[in-house]
Write an enzyme that holds these catalytic residues in place. Sequence first.
Site, PDB file in Angstrom:
ATOM      1  N   GLU A 111       0.875  -1.179   0.000  1.00  0.00           N
ATOM      2  CA  GLU A 111       0.000   0.000   0.000  1.00  0.00           C
ATOM      3  C   GLU A 111       0.906   1.220   0.000  1.00  0.00           C
ATOM      4  OE1 GLU A 111      -2.892  -0.459  -0.707  1.00  0.00           O
ATOM      5  OE2 GLU A 111      -3.024  -2.586  -0.221  1.00  0.00           O
TER       6      GLU A 111
ATOM      7  N   CYS B 262      -2.333   9.167   3.773  1.00  0.00           N
ATOM      8  CA  CYS B 262      -2.199   8.799   2.359  1.00  0.00           C
ATOM      9  C   CYS B 262      -3.460   9.119   1.578  1.00  0.00           C
ATOM     10  CB  CYS B 262      -1.873   7.320   2.250  1.00  0.00           C
ATOM     11  SG  CYS B 262      -3.111   6.297   3.056  1.00  0.00           S
TER      12      CYS B 262
HETATM   13  P1  NAD Z   1       8.729   4.690   3.823  1.00  0.00           P
HETATM   14  O1  NAD Z   1       8.488   3.931   2.565  1.00  0.00           O
HETATM   15  O2  NAD Z   1       9.923   5.540   3.912  1.00  0.00           O
HETATM   16  O3  NAD Z   1       8.810   3.703   5.091  1.00  0.00           O
HETATM   17  C1  NAD Z   1       7.774   2.793   5.382  1.00  0.00           C
HETATM   18  C2  NAD Z   1       8.376   1.625   6.158  1.00  0.00           C
HETATM   19  O4  NAD Z   1       9.269   0.919   5.288  1.00  0.00           O
HETATM   20  C3  NAD Z   1       9.209   2.040   7.374  1.00  0.00           C
HETATM   21  O5  NAD Z   1       9.022   1.116   8.409  1.00  0.00           O
HETATM   22  C4  NAD Z   1      10.629   1.974   6.831  1.00  0.00           C
HETATM   23  O6  NAD Z   1      11.615   1.777   7.817  1.00  0.00           O
HETATM   24  C5  NAD Z   1      10.544   0.773   5.904  1.00  0.00           C
HETATM   25  N1  NAD Z   1      11.569   0.738   4.864  1.00  0.00           N
HETATM   26  C6  NAD Z   1      12.294   1.772   4.366  1.00  0.00           C
HETATM   27  N2  NAD Z   1      13.153   1.321   3.423  1.00  0.00           N
HETATM   28  C7  NAD Z   1      12.953  -0.016   3.322  1.00  0.00           C
HETATM   29  C8  NAD Z   1      13.535  -1.039   2.510  1.00  0.00           C
HETATM   30  N3  NAD Z   1      14.498  -0.778   1.607  1.00  0.00           N
HETATM   31  N4  NAD Z   1      13.086  -2.303   2.654  1.00  0.00           N
HETATM   32  C9  NAD Z   1      12.086  -2.587   3.528  1.00  0.00           C
HETATM   33  N5  NAD Z   1      11.525  -1.669   4.345  1.00  0.00           N
HETATM   34  C10 NAD Z   1      11.942  -0.392   4.228  1.00  0.00           C
HETATM   35  O7  NAD Z   1       7.383   5.512   4.068  1.00  0.00           O
HETATM   36  P2  NAD Z   1       7.123   6.560   5.203  1.00  0.00           P
HETATM   37  O8  NAD Z   1       7.881   7.802   4.875  1.00  0.00           O
HETATM   38  O9  NAD Z   1       7.304   5.906   6.514  1.00  0.00           O
HETATM   39  O10 NAD Z   1       5.553   6.823   5.027  1.00  0.00           O
HETATM   40  C11 NAD Z   1       5.015   7.746   4.128  1.00  0.00           C
HETATM   41  C12 NAD Z   1       4.507   7.056   2.887  1.00  0.00           C
HETATM   42  O11 NAD Z   1       3.558   6.052   3.254  1.00  0.00           O
HETATM   43  C13 NAD Z   1       3.763   7.999   1.967  1.00  0.00           C
HETATM   44  O12 NAD Z   1       4.171   7.761   0.651  1.00  0.00           O
HETATM   45  C14 NAD Z   1       2.300   7.610   2.144  1.00  0.00           C
HETATM   46  O13 NAD Z   1       1.464   7.858   1.052  1.00  0.00           O
HETATM   47  C15 NAD Z   1       2.433   6.143   2.395  1.00  0.00           C
HETATM   48  N6  NAD Z   1       1.243   5.603   3.047  1.00  0.00           N
HETATM   49  C16 NAD Z   1       0.404   4.836   2.301  1.00  0.00           C
HETATM   50  C17 NAD Z   1      -0.748   4.332   2.870  1.00  0.00           C
HETATM   51  C18 NAD Z   1      -1.701   3.478   2.064  1.00  0.00           C
HETATM   52  O14 NAD Z   1      -2.562   2.840   2.657  1.00  0.00           O
HETATM   53  N7  NAD Z   1      -1.570   3.431   0.759  1.00  0.00           N
HETATM   54  C19 NAD Z   1      -1.030   4.597   4.226  1.00  0.00           C
HETATM   55  C20 NAD Z   1      -0.136   5.382   4.959  1.00  0.00           C
HETATM   56  C21 NAD Z   1       1.014   5.884   4.363  1.00  0.00           C
END
Ligand code: NAD
Length: 481
Positions: free
Chosen positions: A249, A283
């Site tokens: 997501e 989001c």
């Molecule tokens: P992010 O992608 O930076 O991090 C999300 C998670 O992934 C964190 O726990 C992070 O440590 C982990 N992560 C980072 N790099 C990784 C890798 N290489 N491999 C595996 N895991 C890794 O996102 P964020 O900045 O924490 O959150 C914001 C984003 O989340 C925005 O783009 C927002 O739209 C999205 N979001 C989407 C939804 C949805 O339901 N579609 C809901 C909430 C947030």
Amino acid sequence: MIEVIKNYVNGELTAPSSNNYIDVFEPATGKIYSHVPNSDDKDTDFAVSAAKKAFPVWSKHSIKTRSNYLLKLASEIKKDSEDLAFYESRDTGKPISLARRLDIPRAIENFTFFSDYTQNFTDYFTFESKDSKNHIQKSPLGVVACITPWNLPLYLLTWKIVPALIMGNTVVAKPSEITPYTAFKLAEICKRINLPPGVLNIINGSGDKVGKRITNHPDIKAISFTGGTETGGKIFSKASRTFKKLALEMGGKNPAIIFEDCNYDQMLETVIKSSFTNQGQICLCSSRLLIDESIYEKFKIDFCERVSKIRIGDPNDTETQFGAITSKPHFDKINHYINLIDKENGSILVGGNIKKMDNRCEKGWFIEPTVVEGLGIDSQLNKDEIFGPIVTLQTFSSEEGVIKLANKTKYGLSATIWSEDISKANRVAEKIDSGVIWINCWMVRDLRTPFGGLKQSGYGKEGGEDALRFFTEQKNICIQS
Ligand code: NAD
């Protein structure tokens, strides 16, 4: 005093083997208030092996037994609601009123919903024909991972771990290193209710270390991820090497389509919320407001007037409607986009400044809710996911025109449509490439419905039946008749 967060592995609260930690900041003050484990491969592997060891017994329990454990967790969360709301607000910078109203109640509902929803779940079905009898058996996958972001920490973590656990999987969960505190409190609650060791493991650390190790670990069968599209892409490409099941997501650039025949007052009230709730860091927030040109001038004046009255303040204050930006890098990113407005020939109608605060919050990361007009369709501000308190205004003059405009993005997460002509709104909804479309409302959720984006916003769905299907495997046993 700086508090030290621990991992939760095999039923114990543990320090990372390297004794390395990451600073955790309170966004409203800009100060470090806790340290979270900077776990590595060794810690992650230990969590996976604990989950693997717990799987045979946990997966053999009935759904009722597993559900009883989960309902105990829900009832403890309910007892601790007020504390948890405070922690969530401190960690994210969101107003405490929002954490009380949204984050914690929804975390509790994630437990009660899946518990009710699985009451009549059967783990098999059959197909008979004149040639064969097919017995289809549904089983849990084994060890699964849940990776979550910082904007709705406990809400999104529980949205994933509950269906995973209730279907008999054991879980390795990785909360965001930016907002790990309520997951730590959940770990303490798991200990309090004697959740069997290894069933749920919460491993803290960076995406670069823990996230990567989860992605390539051969014993993890599935990853349910919520976060940015770029990270989702990395997981997608790396996880394919071990053929993991994936639900991703990701980001959005959501349009709000405002027709002149809408219920104007209701629309105005809700579009303010859909634009700026959680400082625009949901989001599902509207970030591109597409307005019928016949009401554009009126909308602009009314909307900006309302935006300028949003109460920005200390998240602890119950009167605050709009708090701090969750991290310094994210604060810098939003400021980068504010600085681009002029270069992209946009005009700021309201906001556009760092908000200077007093007292406790003087070093906090506050940005005013910002409304911009005059940007081109292809400007960065209209194309990129900013995930903050900036909305852009654009006009349209026809139904076809607004559909084109709404779909002019690589994302397809959510959209809202405002019109009293429901057949027109439905006609438009059918043509919008978004996974979740609200007509005359926003963030109204029935947890049975499939949730997830289209295009680069989502891969696989969550919620209801889709979540149960994701966390199970099916096997067909065929006997010749
Ligand atoms: P992010 O992608 O930076 O991090 C999300 C998670 O992934 C964190 O726990 C992070 O440590 C982990 N992560 C980072 N790099 C990784 C890798 N290489 N491999 C595996 N895991 C890794 O996102 P964020 O900045 O924490 O959150 C914001 C984003 O989340 C925005 O783009 C927002 O739209 C999205 N979001 C989407 C939804 C949805 O339901 N579609 C809901 C909430 C947030």
